[in-house]
Design an enzyme around this catalytic site. Structure first.
Site: not given
Ligand code: DCP
Ligand code: MG
Ligand code: MN
Length: 331
Positions: A62, A72, A103, A106, A180, A183, A192, A252
């Site tokens: 895969l 593993k 936190v 951090i 999310s 999504r 966001d 955000d």
């Molecule tokens: N993102 C990314 N790479 C990262 C952080 C964020 O590509 N290192 C992009 C994709 C994420 C979006 O920014 O979907 C928003 O970041 P979040 O950390 O808020 O993640 P999600 O909204 O997907 O999940 P959650 O429900 O935990 O907030």
């Molecule tokens: Mg998010």
């Molecule tokens: Mn975010």
């Protein structure tokens, strides 16, 4: 902060769980992002695999499962556990670092530094607030709230308030809740928000300009008593806290020029693993994709001008990547 992919019909749940535990260990304790991503990618592949994996060899066929992870999986399938995992669990540093990195603000490096100065618990953190910056102090203050997932209905209500407020400034603003939530998830870790405006294009929009607009939006939402704290405020990105019902929520806000809107919305919708996959695919097709633009890389190796993009689908089409609706991007 990352949990095992939750998939009701995940036939490989136990395998995913141990891979996620290993991935968190690699990120939090070893600070090895490469291994962190490798374990997470393998877990995400196994989570969406429609049959039960019965051997490492089978798993290795895969996407994203290499020979080390395959070994593993074999060990786990035959013994029901992993020696490496047992060792990790018995190491006292693991629990402390895993707790401290929960936190907000951090990261693994700061957690290690705190651990080395004798800090193990949230109680220790409360007694050593002089060792924390503004963001980390807020993270500590709202530790319990930030651990809670945000129900979709609450985000919908916050979305309404933000849209009503910002369109008071100017009705032409376009506001999309990404992450999310876009999504289609029933609950999210944070909110966001992506903001753009048809007359703000990358050529005319200086850093100063976008910083001003973002600040204006943040101030308004503070006045409306939605935003309660600021973690950071830059030219294109606000990170902070909002409170609508009982719990404080992480918020955000990103502002993007209109001509970069679709690359921004694609990026901000994620997931982060999906973005990694899509960017890797783009590179194979000699394109470089980020949250601002899609550009063709010619034989000189230097990216050219941004491709004109008029929808999210344009980006997929351009790099010959099968279109995925937002709800199909939670890999
Ligand atoms: N993102 C990314 N790479 C990262 C952080 C964020 O590509 N290192 C992009 C994709 C994420 C979006 O920014 O979907 C928003 O970041 P979040 O950390 O808020 O993640 P999600 O909204 O997907 O999940 P959650 O429900 O935990 O907030
Ligand atoms: Mg998010
Ligand atoms: Mn975010």
């Amino acid at each position: 902060k990352r949990k095992a992919p939750s998939n009701e019909d995940n036939l490989n749940q136990d395998l995913c769980e141990f891979l996620i535990e290993l991935s968190n260990y690699e990120r939090n304790v070893n600070r090895n992002t490469f291994k962190y991503n490798a374990y997470r990618t393998a877990a995400s592949t196994l989570a969406s695999h429609s049959t039960r994996v019965t051997s490492g060899k089978e798993a290795q066929k895969l996407d994203g499962v290499g020979d080390k992870i395959a070994k593993k999986i074999d060990e786990f399938l035959s013994t029901g556990t992993l020696k490496k995992l047992e060792n990790i669990r018995n190491d006292s540093i693991t629990d402390s670092i895993n707790l401290l990195t929960r936190v907000s603000g951090i990261g693994p490096a700061k957690a290690k530094q705190l651990f080395d100065s004798g800090i193990r618990t949230l109680d220790d953190l409360h007694k050593n607030q002089d060792k924390l910056n503004h963001h980390q102090l807020i993270g500590l203050k709202y530790f319990d709230d930030f651990e809670k997932k945000i129900p979709r209905e609450e985000i919908q209500e916050i979305e309404t308030i933000i849209k009503e407020s910002v369109t008071q400034l100017d009705p032409a603003y376009l506001i999309t809740i990404c992450g999310s939530y876009r999504r289609g998830k029933n609950e999210s870790g944070d909110i966001d928000v992506l903001v753009t405006h048809p007359t703000y294009v990358s050529k005319g929009l200086s850093t100063k300009n976008s910083a001003f607009l973002l600040k204006q939006i943040v101030h308004l939402l503070e006045e409306k008593k939605l935003i309660t704290d600021t973690l950071s405020l830059g030219a294109v990105k606000f990170m902070g806290v909002c409170k609508f019902k009982d719990d404080a929520r992480r918020l955000d806000i990103r502002i993007t020029p209109f001509d970069q809107y679709y690359c921004a919305i694609l990026y901000f919708t994620g997931s982060d693993l999906f973005n990694k996959k899509m960017r890797a695919h783009a590179l194979q097709k000699n394109f470089t994709l980020n949250e601002y633009t899609l550009r063709f890389i010619g034989c000189t190796g230097v990216p050219g001008n941004p491709v004109k993009i008029e929808s999210e689908k344009d980006i997929f089409d351009c790099i010959d990547f099968p279109f995925k609706s937002p709800s199909e991007r939670s890999v």
